[in-house]
Design a protein around this motif. Structure first.
Motif, mmCIF file in Angstrom:
data_model
loop_
_atom_site.group_PDB
_atom_site.id
_atom_site.type_symbol
_atom_site.label_atom_id
_atom_site.label_comp_id
_atom_site.label_asym_id
_atom_site.label_seq_id
_atom_site.Cartn_x
_atom_site.Cartn_y
_atom_site.Cartn_z
ATOM 1 N N LEU A 32 0.823 -1.207 0.000
ATOM 2 C CA LEU A 32 0.000 0.000 0.000
ATOM 3 C C LEU A 32 0.859 1.260 0.000
ATOM 4 O O LEU A 32 0.520 2.246 -0.667
ATOM 5 C CB LEU A 32 -0.937 -0.006 1.209
ATOM 6 C CG LEU A 32 -2.085 -1.025 1.128
ATOM 7 C CD1 LEU A 32 -2.794 -1.134 2.467
ATOM 8 C CD2 LEU A 32 -3.065 -0.645 0.038
ATOM 9 N N ARG A 33 1.969 1.255 0.724
ATOM 10 C CA ARG A 33 2.858 2.431 0.730
ATOM 11 C C ARG A 33 3.503 2.626 -0.639
ATOM 12 O O ARG A 33 3.503 3.732 -1.190
ATOM 13 C CB ARG A 33 3.949 2.263 1.800
ATOM 14 C CG ARG A 33 3.478 2.621 3.191
ATOM 15 C CD ARG A 33 4.586 2.484 4.207
ATOM 16 N NE ARG A 33 5.675 3.427 4.028
ATOM 17 C CZ ARG A 33 5.691 4.676 4.495
ATOM 18 N NH1 ARG A 33 4.644 5.145 5.173
ATOM 19 N NH2 ARG A 33 6.739 5.458 4.303
ATOM 20 N N CYS A 37 -1.579 3.513 -2.114
ATOM 21 C CA CYS A 37 -2.967 3.071 -1.917
ATOM 22 C C CYS A 37 -3.692 2.949 -3.254
ATOM 23 O O CYS A 37 -4.803 3.456 -3.434
ATOM 24 C CB CYS A 37 -3.711 4.026 -0.987
ATOM 25 S SG CYS A 37 -3.261 3.832 0.730
ATOM 26 N N VAL A 93 -5.075 -6.721 2.738
ATOM 27 C CA VAL A 93 -4.805 -5.523 1.940
ATOM 28 C C VAL A 93 -6.031 -4.633 1.868
ATOM 29 O O VAL A 93 -5.966 -3.417 2.115
ATOM 30 C CB VAL A 93 -4.316 -5.898 0.526
ATOM 31 C CG1 VAL A 93 -4.251 -4.649 -0.354
ATOM 32 C CG2 VAL A 93 -2.935 -6.539 0.583
ATOM 33 N N SER A 94 -7.189 -5.217 1.554
ATOM 34 C CA SER A 94 -8.400 -4.406 1.424
ATOM 35 C C SER A 94 -8.849 -3.837 2.768
ATOM 36 O O SER A 94 -9.289 -2.687 2.851
ATOM 37 C CB SER A 94 -9.527 -5.232 0.791
ATOM 38 O OG SER A 94 -9.843 -6.358 1.592
ATOM 39 N N ARG A 97 -6.353 -1.057 3.692
ATOM 40 C CA ARG A 97 -6.570 0.084 2.797
ATOM 41 C C ARG A 97 -7.819 0.860 3.196
ATOM 42 O O ARG A 97 -7.824 2.100 3.220
ATOM 43 C CB ARG A 97 -6.700 -0.409 1.358
ATOM 44 C CG ARG A 97 -6.947 0.720 0.349
ATOM 45 C CD ARG A 97 -7.068 0.176 -1.056
ATOM 46 N NE ARG A 97 -7.304 1.238 -2.008
ATOM 47 C CZ ARG A 97 -7.490 1.049 -3.301
ATOM 48 N NH1 ARG A 97 -7.461 -0.180 -3.801
ATOM 49 N NH2 ARG A 97 -7.697 2.069 -4.113
ATOM 50 N N ARG A 98 -8.880 0.150 3.543
ATOM 51 C CA ARG A 98 -10.151 0.796 3.888
ATOM 52 C C ARG A 98 -10.069 1.550 5.210
ATOM 53 O O ARG A 98 -10.702 2.592 5.381
ATOM 54 C CB ARG A 98 -11.244 -0.270 3.958
ATOM 55 C CG ARG A 98 -12.644 0.288 4.177
ATOM 56 C CD ARG A 98 -13.700 -0.777 3.950
ATOM 57 N NE ARG A 98 -13.562 -1.914 4.841
ATOM 58 C CZ ARG A 98 -13.188 -3.126 4.473
ATOM 59 N NH1 ARG A 98 -12.867 -3.379 3.214
ATOM 60 N NH2 ARG A 98 -13.106 -4.115 5.350
ATOM 61 N N CYS A 101 -5.426 3.833 5.114
ATOM 62 C CA CYS A 101 -4.527 4.059 3.997
ATOM 63 C C CYS A 101 -3.772 5.392 4.118
ATOM 64 O O CYS A 101 -2.576 5.464 3.885
ATOM 65 C CB CYS A 101 -5.299 4.010 2.683
ATOM 66 S SG CYS A 101 -4.278 3.437 1.321
ATOM 67 N N THR A 105 0.451 5.692 4.530
ATOM 68 C CA THR A 105 1.281 6.255 3.459
ATOM 69 C C THR A 105 1.922 7.582 3.847
ATOM 70 O O THR A 105 2.480 8.268 2.990
ATOM 71 C CB THR A 105 0.439 6.437 2.182
ATOM 72 O OG1 THR A 105 -0.734 7.194 2.490
ATOM 73 C CG2 THR A 105 0.025 5.088 1.609
#
Length: 279
Positions: A32-33, A37, A93-94, A97-98, A101, A105
């Motif tokens: 993600l980083r 994202c 991951v999802s 991220r949700r 995120c 980052t």
């Protein structure tokens, strides 16, 4: 020397399949980083795994505030962010991220600590103050001292009750086993119990496996009361079952940690894990 209270006997566990867990969570954060994202924000450099934040994440999972846990483990934070998520390995991951995120980052963050148990993951991200010495990136000094004592007796050989043990190869410290040991010590301290099986019904081998450690064999020693690594190791060596655990030549890695009790039981709870990792 304080009286060494309730030392339990040896526990050995057969191997089962390891969980990806912790490794999947780390990979999710780095993906993600580096991908911003999914292109929503500027990409950021990968984070560095930090053992002090690993231990802080384990303490957070057992009730300590993240900032306090980071400070207690010697991490001099200039900035600190945390995220607790629930999701299986395939959805991490999802889920991350949700839920976090933007925080993940942040290009000002540089270090990562993680604790994974079952489907829950605790993440602490930080950057260190440039005015302070860097936080330790290796295991705590108590673990280093315990390792020295354990390997000293393994090198010499000893007698455990009625059994004599020849010299055994040295064990090495495992960051993963240190974190798992800390998690169980903190849980016992917080909930005032003293057992190898935790309140969720998990055995030492199951806790090790949930952290992503691939094992052939796991042994655990616990103690309540000692105030130093020297005192707790001596107590274990004076107890035949614990001594046999320490001298078992099959073990190649070790983790050790303690946590201070609360309320009516304010002594130190200790956990030592010994394991034979899969090749």
């Amino acid at each position: 020397m304080r009286h060494l209270c309730r030392l339990l006997g040896i526990l050995l566990f057969a191997p089962l399949t390891a969980s990806a867990g912790e490794g999947d969570a780390i990979a999710a954060v780095q993906v993600l980083r580096e991908g911003g994202c999914g292109g929503l924000v500027p990409a950021a450099r990968p984070l560095h795994r930090n053992a002090a934040l690993d231990q802080a994440a384990a303490q957070w999972a057992n009730g300590t505030e993240p900032a306090v846990a980071a400070r207690n483990n010697g991490y001099a934070a200039n900035a600190l962010s945390e995220l607790h998520v629930t999701g299986d390995d395939s959805s991490l991951v999802s889920v991350i991220r949700r839920n976090g995120c933007k925080m993940l980052t942040d290009r000002g963050l540089q270090d990562l600590g993680i604790y994974h148990r079952g489907v829950q993951t605790w993440l602490i991200l930080g950057s260190r103050s440039t005015a302070a010495p860097p936080a330790p990136s290796s295991v705590p000094s108590l673990a280093v001292r315990a390792l020295e004592l354990v390997n000293g007796i393994r090198a010499r050989g000893t007698r455990c009750g009625n059994r004599s043990f020849a010299p055994a190869p040295p064990v090495k410290l495992s960051d993963t086993l240190n974190v798992v040991a800390l998690g169980h010590a903190a849980d016992m301290a917080r909930h005032e119990y003293f057992e190898h099986q935790d309140l969720s019904g998990h055995s030492p081998a199951e806790r090790v496996r949930a952290a992503g450690y691939r094992e052939q064999l796991v042994g655990e020693n616990i103690a309540y009361g000692p105030e130093s690594a020297d005192e707790v190791v001596k107590g274990w060596l004076d107890s035949p079952g614990h001594c046999e655990n320490i001298m078992d030549p099959r073990f190649g890695e070790m983790g050790i940690a303690f946590s201070a009790g609360q309320a009516s039981r304010r002594g130190l709870y200790w956990v030592q894990l010994l394991a034979a990792p899969k090749a």
